[in-house]
Design a protein around this motif. Structure first.
Motif, mmCIF file in Angstrom:
data_model
loop_
_atom_site.group_PDB
_atom_site.id
_atom_site.type_symbol
_atom_site.label_atom_id
_atom_site.label_comp_id
_atom_site.label_asym_id
_atom_site.label_seq_id
_atom_site.Cartn_x
_atom_site.Cartn_y
_atom_site.Cartn_z
ATOM 1 N N MET A 86 0.836 -1.197 0.000
ATOM 2 C CA MET A 86 0.000 0.000 0.000
ATOM 3 C C MET A 86 0.870 1.245 0.000
ATOM 4 N N HIS A 87 2.001 1.164 0.684
ATOM 5 C CA HIS A 87 2.918 2.294 0.760
ATOM 6 C C HIS A 87 3.368 2.720 -0.634
ATOM 7 N N HIS A 88 3.604 1.754 -1.512
ATOM 8 C CA HIS A 88 4.103 2.064 -2.854
ATOM 9 C C HIS A 88 3.003 2.561 -3.784
ATOM 10 N N GLN A 89 1.753 2.499 -3.358
ATOM 11 C CA GLN A 89 0.664 3.070 -4.147
ATOM 12 C C GLN A 89 0.391 4.521 -3.766
ATOM 13 N N SER A 90 1.115 5.007 -2.756
ATOM 14 C CA SER A 90 0.801 6.312 -2.180
ATOM 15 C C SER A 90 1.921 7.311 -2.387
ATOM 16 N N LEU A 91 1.538 8.565 -2.552
ATOM 17 C CA LEU A 91 2.502 9.651 -2.589
ATOM 18 C C LEU A 91 3.247 9.753 -1.264
ATOM 19 N N ASP A 92 2.661 9.225 -0.222
ATOM 20 C CA ASP A 92 3.258 9.231 1.106
ATOM 21 C C ASP A 92 4.619 8.546 1.126
#
Length: 494
Positions: A375-381
Motif C-alpha cells: 500500500m505504501h508504494h501506491q501512495s505519494l506518502d
C-alpha cells in the motif's frame, strides 16, 4: 481560445479523469481496500446496531487485522454517543445498505458508500466545469485532486470512520475558494458555500470545532481591509452578531455534549499533557503550574491513557481529566518552546500518513504486516520515506511558516486574493496539525492530522500556480486598489 489554453484545458480534463478513475478503482477493488477498525468505527456501528458478518469477536469489539465488507443487523439502534455531522453521511450509507441487503440479511458496505462517492465526485466535477473557462485554474484544481486521491484518504472510503466525509467536504471547500480566487463566483456565493462546508467539517468531530470561527476571523479581518466592505460590515451589526453566533455553533454543540464524550476528552487530555507537553518542557514543574495542575501529576510524565490504569489518574491527578483547551493554550502562550520540541519529535519519529498498524485488505488477516509495504508504494506518502529526519523537520517548518511568507509576497505585489488564499491554506494546515497535537498528543497522529497531507499539497499547488502566473492579477478580477481586497466578480468571465 488559443492553442495553449486549449492544451491546458485538455490536460486538466485528462488529469481529473485520471483522479476519478483512481478513486473508482479504489472503491471497486476486490478484495476490498479499506482501513480496519481500531475501535473508532464502533461509534457508528453501535448507532446502527451493526456487526461484521464474519467477525468472530464479540459485539462492537475492534478488528484491527482486516477491514470487513459485509455487515448484519446484530443489535437494536442506539442513540449516538458522539455528536457528528458525519452521521448524516452514515445514515445514508446505512439506509442504502439496508435497502439493497442480500437475502441472508447481509449488507455490502460498498453499496452503502456509493451515494456519497457519486455525490462527492459530482461536486468536484461541477466545480471543475465552472473553472474550465480559466484553463490554468482548472489545471491547478485537477492536479491537486489527483494528488490527494491517495490511499492516505481513500482507505477511509469503505469504512465507518468519519474521516472520508470530512476529507470530501474539504475538497469541495477548497474548490469554492478556487472559484473565488479565479473570479468564477461572487464573494457572496463563496462565503455561503464556504461557510456551509466549514459548518459540516467543524461539526464532524470535536477536533474541528474551532475551525469555523478561525476561518471566519481571518475572512473578517480581510474584509475589514477593504473600505467598502468595512463600511458595509459596520452598517449591519445585527447580521454580524448572527454570523458570530453561527460561527460558535460547533463549539456550543460540543460543549453541550461534553458528558457524552467525557471519556474521549479525558483520554485526549492525558495523552496531550503527559504524552507530549510535559516531556517536551524544559521546566516540567513550571509547565504543571501554568496548567493549574498539582506537582503530584509529574509522576505521569511520559505516560498515556492506554499504559496506565485510569484509577491512578483519578486518584493522583484528577484535574487533568477535565483540563480545558483554553488552559492548555494559555500555558503555551506563556512558554511556546514545547511546541518546537514536539515538532522535532514528530520529524524524528515520522512514519508517514499511512496507518500500517491496521489491516488494509479484506480477508488478509496478516495485512498489517504483509501488505503495508504494498500500500505504501501506491501512495505519494512513500516519498516522505526517502527524507531524513532533518529534512522532514525542515519540511514541517516550511509548511507551517511558508504560507504566511507567500501571503506577504502576494500582498507586496498587490495580489490581495492570492494573499488571502495563501493565508487560508496556511491556517488549514496549521489548524489540522496543532489541533491534533493539542487534541491527543502523539497518539494516532497520522489519522488525526490526516488533512495535513492534503492541505500541505494545496499550498504547494497554489505556490506553483502563483509563480506560473508571474505575480499577475487573475484575469477578470477588479482593479487592484484597496477596495479590491475581497471583491467579488463583476460578472462571468471567460
Amino acid at each position: 481560445m488559443n492553442k495553449t489554453s486549449a492544451a491546458a484545458t485538455l490536460l486538466a480534463y485528462v488529469i481529473l479523469a485520471a483522479a476519478t478513475l483512481r478513486v473508482l478503482a479504489f472503491w471497486a477493488a476486490d478484495p476490498m481496500l479499506a482501513y480496519a477498525n481500531n475501535y473508532d468505527q464502533i461509534r457508528a456501528l453501535r448507532t446502527f446496531g451493526l456487526q461484521p458478518r464474519d467477525a468472530k469477536q464479540e459485539l462492537y469489539a475492534a478488528t484491527p487485522d482486516q477491514p470487513w465488507r459485509y455487515f448484519v443487523q446484530a443489535d437494536k439502534r442506539h442513540t449516538p454517543t458522539y455528536p457528528s455531522s458525519d452521521l448524516l453521511f452514515k445514515s445514508i450509507q446505512y439506509g442504502t445498505m439496508a435497502a439493497f441487503a442480500h437475502g441472508d440479511g447481509s449488507m455490502d458496505i460498498k453499496v452503502g458508500t456509493a451515494p456519497q462517492l457519486i455525490g462527492w465526485l459530482l461536486g468536484v466535477w461541477l466545480i471543475f466545469r465552472k473553472l474550465t473557462p480559466r484553463p490554468m485554474a482548472a489545471l491547478g484544481y485537477a492536479g491537486w485532486m489527483l494528488l490527494v486521491a491517495d490511499p492516505v484518504n481513500l482507505l477511509f472510503l469503505n469504512t465507518w470512520y468519519a474521516e472520508f466525509s470530512t476529507f470530501a467536504v474539504a475538497t469541495l471547500f477548497v474548490g469554492i475558494a478556487w472559484l473565488w480566487l479565479f473570479d468564477r463566483v461572487s464573494l457572496r456565493s463563496a462565503l455561503i458555500g464556504g461557510a456551509t462546508s466549514l459548518i459540516f467539517i467543524s461539526l464532524s468531530r470535536s477536533q474541528y470545532m474551532f475551525l469555523l470561527p478561525a476561518v471566519a476571523l481571518l475572512t473578517g479581518l480581510a474584509l475589514a481591509l477593504s473600505r467598502p466592505h468595512r463600511e458595509l460590515l459596520a452598517a449591519a451589526p445585527g447580521k454580524l452578531a448572527l454570523l458570530a453566533l453561527i460561527c460558535l455553533l460547533p463549539t456550543l454543540v460540543y460543549k453541550t455534549a461534553s458528558e457524552q464524550i467525557r471519556t474521549a476528552t479525558s483520554a485526549n487530555r492525558i495523552d496531550t499533557v503527559f504524552g507530549a507537553l510535559l516531556p517536551a518542557s524544559k521546566d516540567q514543574d513550571r509547565m504543571l503550574e501554568r496548567l493549574g495542575l498539582p506537582s503530584g501529576c509529574l509522576q505521569f510524565s511520559g505516560r498515556n491513557w492506554y499504559d496506565t490504569p485510569t484509577e491512578q489518574y483519578q486518584t493522583h491527578c484528577p484535574k487533568v481529566m477535565s483540563l480545558s483547551l483554553g488552559r492548555i493554550a494559555k500555558a503555551l502562550v506563556g512558554d511556546p518552546t514545547p511546541l518546537v520540541t514536539i515538532i522535532g519529535n514528530i520529524a524524528s519519529h515520522h512514519r508517514g500518513f499511512l496507518q500500517n498498524q491496521l489491516g488494509h485488505i479484506e480477508g488478509s488477516v496478516h495485512a498489517r504486516i504483509d501488505t503495508g509495504g504494498k500500500m505504501h508504494h501506491q501512495s505519494l506518502d512513500r516519498l516522505l520515506g526517502y527524507f531524513s529526519a532533518s529534512a522532514i523537520h525542515l519540511l514541517l517548518w516550511f509548511s507551517i511558516l511558508s504560507p504566511a511568507l507567500a501571503a506577504l509576497a502576494a500582498w507586496g505585489l498587490r495580489q490581495r486574493r492570492w494573499a488571502f488564499v495563501f493565508l487560508l491554506s496556511g491556517l488549514l494546515f496549521n489548524y489540522t496539525l496543532f489541533s491534533s497535537i493539542l487534541g491527543d498528543g502523539y497518539f494516532d497522529l497520522a489519522r488525526h492530522a490526516m488533512l495535513c497531507f492534503s492541505f500541505g499539497i494545496l499550498f504547494l499547488v497554489l505556490l506553483i500556480s502563483f509563480i506560473a502566473s508571474g505575480g499577475q492579477k487573475t484575469h477578470g478580477s477588479p482593479p487592484l486598489g484597496e477596495s479590491a481586497a475581497l471583491d467579488g466578480p463583476r460578472g462571468p468571465t471567460a
